[in-house]
Design an enzyme around this catalytic site. Structure first.
Site, PDB file in Angstrom:
ATOM      1  N   TYR A  58       0.678  -1.317  -0.050  1.00  0.00           N
ATOM      2  CA  TYR A  58       0.098   0.145  -0.016  1.00  0.00           C
ATOM      3  C   TYR A  58       0.775   1.468  -0.008  1.00  0.00           C
ATOM      4  CZ  TYR A  58      -3.867  -2.975   1.093  1.00  0.00           C
ATOM      5  OH  TYR A  58      -4.749  -3.675   0.989  1.00  0.00           O
ATOM      6  N   LEU A  59       2.217   1.045   0.533  1.00  0.00           N
ATOM      7  CA  LEU A  59       2.894   2.412   0.305  1.00  0.00           C
ATOM      8  C   LEU A  59       3.771   2.548  -0.982  1.00  0.00           C
ATOM      9  CD1 LEU A  59       4.245   2.613   4.232  1.00  0.00           C
ATOM     10  CD2 LEU A  59       2.279   3.643   3.191  1.00  0.00           C
TER      11      LEU A  59
END
Length: 916
Positions: A872-873
Site C-alpha cells: 500500500y505504500l
C-alpha cells in the site's frame, strides 16, 4: 476464365469440414468479384487467358473414365449448371505437363455435368445456376482440399502435393502484385457477398473454399497480410489467423521458420522467397489501410463488437498448434461462416469450471500484450511420501495403516506442538477427511481414542537428527536441493532471464487458515501434473513433466497474462493458485508502478469525489445514499469493499457486506464498528463521523434484524461502477492505497527533525504504524514476545549498573582518587575525568537505544508494518525521504523489498506523493 468441378472432395480422417488445412493462397480464391468486373469475368469465360496467378492445390477430381481432369484452361458456358465452380487461372504452374486439347476440354465439361448431382445441398429444388445468377456477380469458388498428399484414383499417378508445389518455384520471381491483382480488385465488393452467403445452407457454406471474414477484414488486405503457409492442426478449422504486425526482425524470424519447416517435414509448402516477398509487402508500407499501428486492445475490442459471439467467452485455443513463436501478434478470428463449426469447441470452454468460475478465474487479460516470447521449465513438485512404519495406538493397541492413511496421520501427529491440535473445529474437519481414507469398517472409529504419541516421538527424533548434522552435511543437502531447483527458478521473457516468484507446488498437509476459519483441519491433497495448466510462448518447448507417467492438464499460449502456471486450490476449488514472475521482475515492477500512479492520480480528483458523496448524504434515492455513505467510510477509514462469502468460507466482512449488528450508533455522532475483517482479524474501532452520516446509518438500520445487510441496496460491483463514473479506473481498493501513501508522505514531511539516523528511523516507524492502524494490519502477539521483553529489561538493568560505576569513578577521578574495583573484582585503570565522561556518554546512549527498541517492540507487538510496505505504500515516498535525510535505504527496506522496488530507486529526493 476456366472453371473446374469436382465430383466429391477427398477428405482425410473425416476432416472435410475444415478449411484451415489448405494452403492460405488457396483460400484467397474464395474472394468474390465486384459487380463492376462482371463483364470482364464473362469475357474471360469465353476464352482462355494466360495469367501468372498461382493456382492453388486441389483435391483430385475423378472423371467417369478413371482419369483426373487437368486444371488447364477450359471453356465453360455461363449457363452450364455446376454444384461447385471455381474460377481458376488459365494455366497452372503446378501441372504444366498436361495437354490442352479440345478433346480434353470437352471431356472435362462432360465430367462436370455428370458429377453435378452428387453435390446438391438443401436447395435441391433449384438449379445452382439460378442461385448463382441471383447473387448478381460471379460465383465464389467452393472447393475442399486435403492437407495431406492425395491418394491414387483408379491407378492414376497420385497428385503428390510436395512435387506439385516445388514446380511452383519457377514463379518465385513473379511480382506478388501481378499474381494477386485480380484478387485485390475483386476484394472491393466483398461486402455484398456476406448477405448472400448468410442465406446459403450450412452444407453449401462448408463446401466453399475458405471462410473470409468479410465483415471484419477487407479481402484485399487479407491477401496482402497473410503469407502462404500450412497449418497442420485440423482442429483449428474454424479459427482464422489474424494479421501480423511484422517488424524487420520478425520478417527474418518468419523466413527462418519457413526454412525449418522444410527441413523438418521434408516438403516445401511455399517458396521461402515468395513468403519473404509477401512479408516485405507489409514492411514497404503498401498496405496503407491495415491496422498494425492500432493498439492490440482496440483491435480485440473491434473484433468482439463485429462478432455475434459474446466477448465474455474465451476463445478456444488449439494447444498443439505448429505456429512459430515468431508470430507474437497472431489472433484467432472466427468468421461468420465458421461460427457453426466452432460451436462444440466454445461449449467445452464455457462449461469448463475454470471459465465459468466467478472467483479469480484465469482470464484472457486486458487484451494488452505483456510479452512476445516466454520460456520456462514448469513447476517443481514435493517429493513423494516416504513411509516410516510407525504405528499409532487405538485404545492402547497398535494399529496397522496403509501408506495413504499413515501419511495423513503423520500430518496430524506433528501438529501436537500447535494450538490447532486441540481446536474442536480443526479436529472435526481432520477426522472427517481421515475417516474417508480409513473406510467405514476400519477398526478406528473415534479420533479421541487414538494416540499419536509414537509418531510424534519419531518426529522429534528426526528433528534432532537434522540438528546433529555437521555443517558439511547440511551444506551438501542444501547444494543438492539447489541443484534440483535451479532450472525451475528462472524464466526467459523476451530474451531476458527473470526470476520466478514461487515455482514450488505446495505439499500435501492439513489446512490451517487464519483466525477461526471454518475449513481448518481439512486435508490438502497432493497436486498432480494433470491438474496444472502451464502458460508458455508459441513455439517454446513444452516443459517436461517431472513425474514419470503423468502429463500436464493443458498448455496455453496467452501473452495477455503474466501467470506461468495455475491450478485449483485443493481446499477451495473456486479459487486458484498461481505461479508468477518474482517481485523484482520487470513485468511486476511495471504493474506496481501503474498501481501507485493510479492512486497518486486520485489526488487530482479527491476533492470533487468528496464533494459528490457529501451532497448525496441527503439524496432521496436510497441506493445513492448508501453509495455515498459507503464511499465516505472507505475514504475516511480505509475499509475494504468486501465481497459475498459462501457458507464454507470464513465469514469475513467488508464495507459493502456490513451487517446491522456490526455497527452501533453512539450519540451524538459516533459509530462503533466490530466485525471480522480479512484473514479473520477482528476490526474494532469507534470513530466520530459526520452528523449526516450518523443519521443515514441509523436510517439504514431501521426495521432490520442484526443479521440483515446494512447496505441492502449495494454491493461491491455497484460501488466500483459508480466510482469508475467519477474517475476512470477508480475502485475501492485505490482509496486504501491513496490513504496509506498520503498519510505516510504527510507524516514524514511534518515530523522528521534533525538528528541521528536512529531517531529518524523512529519517526519512519511511527508513520508506518499509523498507516498500519488505518489499514487494520494487525498480527497476533508472538509467543516469544514476553521472553524478549524480559531479556531486554534485564540487559538494560545491567547497563544501568555499569553506568552507576562509571559515574562513581568519575567523581573519584575528580578528587584524585583511584577508581573502585569492577563488579568482577578486577582492578580498573585510572583515567582522566574527560575519559570517564566520554565512557558515561557512550553508556547512556547505549541504554537509551535499548530502551527505545524495547518501547518500539512493545508498541508494535500487534501491528504488522510489513503488509503496508509491500502492498500500500508508494516506495518512491520512502526512497525520496531517505535521500533527503541521508538515511540508508537498507535501514528501511529488507533485501527482498529492495529487489521488488528496484524501479523506484532512481526517484528524485524532492518527490512527493501529493502533486499539490
Amino acid at each position: 476464365m476456366g472453371t473446374e468441378t469436382v465430383s466429391k472432395p477427398v477428405m482425410d480422417n473425416g476432416s472435410g469440414d475444415s478449411d484451415d488445412d489448405k494452403p492460405l493462397a488457396f483460400k484467397r480464391n474464395n474472394t468474390v468479384a465486384s459487380n463492376s468486373n462482371q463483364s470482364k469475368s464473362n469475357s474471360q469465360r469465353s476464352k482462355a487467358v494466360p495469367t501468372t496467378k498461382v493456382s492453388p492445390m486441389r483435391s483430385p477430381v475423378t472423371s467417369p473414365n478413371g482419369t483426373t481432369p487437368s486444371n488447364k484452361t477450359s471453356i465453360v458456358k455461363s449457363s452450364m449448371p455446376s454444384s461447385s465452380s471455381k474460377a481458376s487461372p488459365a494455366k497452372s504452374p503446378l501441372r504444366n505437363d498436361m495437354p490442352s486439347t479440345v478433346k480434353d476440354r470437352s471431356q472435362l465439361q462432360k465430367d462436370q455435368s455428370e458429377c453435378k448431382i452428387e453435390h446438391e445441398d438443401s436447395e435441391d429444388d433449384r438449379p445452382l445456376s439460378s442461385i448463382l445468377s441471383g447473387n448478381k456477380g460471379p460465383t465464389s469458388s467452393r472447393q475442399v482440399s486435403s492437407p495431406q498428399p492425395e491418394k491414387k484414383n483408379n491407378g492414376d499417378r497420385p497428385l503428390d502435393r510436395a512435387s506439385r508445389i516445388i514446380k511452383d518455384e519457377s514463379d518465385d520471381e513473379t511480382p506478388i502484385s501481378s499474381m494477386f491483382r485480380k484478387k485485390i480488385d475483386s476484394g472491393m465488393s466483398g461486402g455484398n457477398q456476406l448477405s448472400n452467403d448468410e442465406k446459403k445452407p450450412l452444407v453449401q457454406k462448408l463446401h466453399q473454399n475458405g471462410s473470409t471474414v468479410k465483415n471484419e477484414v477487407p479481402n484485399g488486405k487479407v491477401l496482402g497480410k497473410r503469407p502462404l503457409e500450412k497449418n497442420s492442426s485440423a482442429d483449428q478449422s474454424s479459427l482464422k489467423k489474424a494479421k501480423i504486425s511484422a517488424s524487420p526482425t520478425s520478417v527474418k524470424m518468419k523466413q527462418d521458420s519457413v526454412k525449418k519447416e522444410i527441413d523438418d517435414k521434408g516438403r516445401v509448402l511455399v517458396s521461402p522467397k515468395m513468403k519473404a516477398k509477401q512479408l516485405s509487402t507489409r514492411e514497404d508500407g503498401t498496405d496503407d489501410d491495415d491496422d498494425d499501428d492500432v493498439p492490440i486492445s482496440k483491435r480485440f475490442k473491434s473484433d468482439s463488437s463485429n462478432s455475434n459471439t459474446s466477448s465474455a467467452k474465451p476463445k478456444a485455443v488449439k494447444l498443439n498448434s505448429t505456429s512459430s513463436a515468431a508470430k507474437p501478434k497472431a489472433r484467432n478470428v472466427v468468421s461468420p461462416r465458421s461460427r457453426a463449426m466452432t460451436k462444440n469447441t466454445k461449449k467445452v470452454t464455457k462449461d469448463s469450471k475454470y471459465s465459468t468460475s466467478s472467483k479469480s478465474s484465469p482470464s484472457s487479460g486486458d487484451g494488452q500484450k505483456k510479452w512476445t516470447t516466454l520460456v520456462h521449465n514448469g513447476v517443481i513438485f514435493p517429493p513423494p511420501y516416504k513411509p516410516h512404519g510407525i504405528k499409532i495406538l487405538y485404545k492402547g493397541k497398535p494399529v496397522d495403516l496403509t501408506i495413504e492413511q499413515e501419511e495423513v496421520a503423520t500430518m496430524f501427529a506433528v501438529m501436537r506442538e500447535t494450538d490447532y491440535y486441540t481446536k474442536p473445529q480443526f479436529r472435526e474437519n481432520f477426522w472427517n477427511d481421515w475417516r474417508r481414507l480409513l473406510g467405514k469398517k476400519h477398526v478406528i472409529q473415534k479420533l479421541d481414542d487414538c494416540d499419536f504419541t509414537p509418531i510424534y516421538e519419531w518426529h522429534l527424533e528426526e528433528k534432532e537428527k537434522k540438528k546433529q548434522m555437521s555443517t558439511e552435511e547440511k551444506k551438501a543437502l542444501k547444494e543438492e536441493k539447489m541443484k534440483q531447483e535451479e532450472k525451475y527458478m528462472w524464466a526467459v521473457v523476451d530474451g531476458v532471464k527473470e526470476k520466478i516468484g514461487n515455482f514450488r507446488v505446495e505439499p500435501p498437509g492439513l489446512f490451517r487458515g487464519r483466525g477461526e476459519h471454518p475449513k481448518m483441519g481439512k486435508l490438502k491433497k497432493r497436486i498432480h501434473p494433470c491438474e496444472i495448466t502451464l502458460n508458455i510462448g508459441k513455439g517454446a518447448p513444452i516443459p517436461e513433466c517431472p513425474i514419470a507417467g503423468e502429463r500436464w492438464k493443458e498448455v496455453k499460449h496467452d501473452n495477455t497474462v503474466t501467470w506461468l502456471a495455475f491450478w485449483a486450490d485443493p481446499i477451495n476449488p473456486k479459487e486458484f493458485k498461481y505461479v508468477f514472475l518474482g517481485a523484482g521482475s520487470s513485468l511486476k515492477g511495471l504493474s506496481d508502478k501503474e498501481k501507485y500512479e493510479k492512486a497518486r492520480n486520485l489526488t487530482d480528483h479527491i476533492d470533487n469525489i468528496r464533494t459528490t458523496y457529501t451532497k448525496n448524504f441527503t439524496a432521496k434515492d436510497v441506493k445513492m445514499r448508501q453509495i455515498a455513505v459507503a464511499t465516505y467510510l472507505i475514504d475516511k477509514l480505509a475499509l475494504r469493499a468486501g465481497n459475498e462469502k459462501d457458507d464454507d468460507e470464513a465469514d469475513t466482512v467488508g464495507c459493502c457486506t456490513l451487517k446491522v449488528g456490526n455497527v452501533e450508533c453512539i450519540p451524538p455522532n459516533k459509530i462503533k464498528f466490530d466485525f471480522l475483517g480479512k484473514d479473520s482479524i477482528q476490526y474494532v474501532n469507534t470513530v466520530e463521523v459526520e452528523p449526516l452520516v450518523y443519521k443515514a446509518i441509523g436510517q439504514f438500520q431501521a426495521g432490520k434484524s442484526k443479521t440483515d445487510d446494512l447496505f441492502d441496496e449495494l454491493d461491491t460491483s455497484k460501488l466500483n461502477a459508480h466510482l469508475k463514473e467519477l474517475v476512470p479506473g477508480l475502485t475501492a481498493k485505490v482509496f486504501r492505497t491513496y490513504n496509506a501513501s498520503i498519510t505516510l508522505d504527510e507524516m514524514l514531511s511534518q515530523e522528521t527533525k534533525d538528528g541521528d539516523v536512529t531517531q529518524k528511523i523512529v519517526v519512519y516507524q511511527k508513520a508506518n504504524k499509523e498507516v498500519a492502524i488505518i489499514c487494520n494490519h494487525q498480527r497476533t502477539v508472538s509467543k516469544t514476545h514476553g521472553a524478549q521483553i524480559e531479556k531486554l529489561t534485564a540487559r538494560i538493568e545491567e547497563l544501568k549498573e555499569v553506568l552507576k560505576e562509571l559515574k562513581t569513578n568519575l567523581d573519584r577521578a575528580k578528587k584524585g582518587k583511584p577508581p573502585l574495583e569492577g563488579s568482577d573484582g578486577k582492578k580498573i585503570r585510572s583515567l582522566e575525568p574527560n575519559a570517564w565522561e566520554k565512557k558515561i556518554a557512550q553508556q547512556s546512549a547505549k541504554i537509551e537505544k535499548m530502551e527505545r527498541d524495547m518501547h518500539t517492540k512493545e508498541d508494535l507487538k500487534t501491528v504488522a508494518l510489513g503488509t503496508s510496505k509491500i502492498n500500500y505504500l508508494d516506495p518512491r515516498i520512502t526512497v525520496a525521504w531517505c535521500k533527503r535525510h541521508e538515511v540508508p535505504i537498507e535501514k528501511i527496506f529488507t533485501k527482498s523489498l529492495l529487489e521488488k522496488f528496484a524501479w523506484a530507486m532512481d526517484v528524485e529526493p524532492e518527490y512527493r506523493f501529493s502533486r499539490r
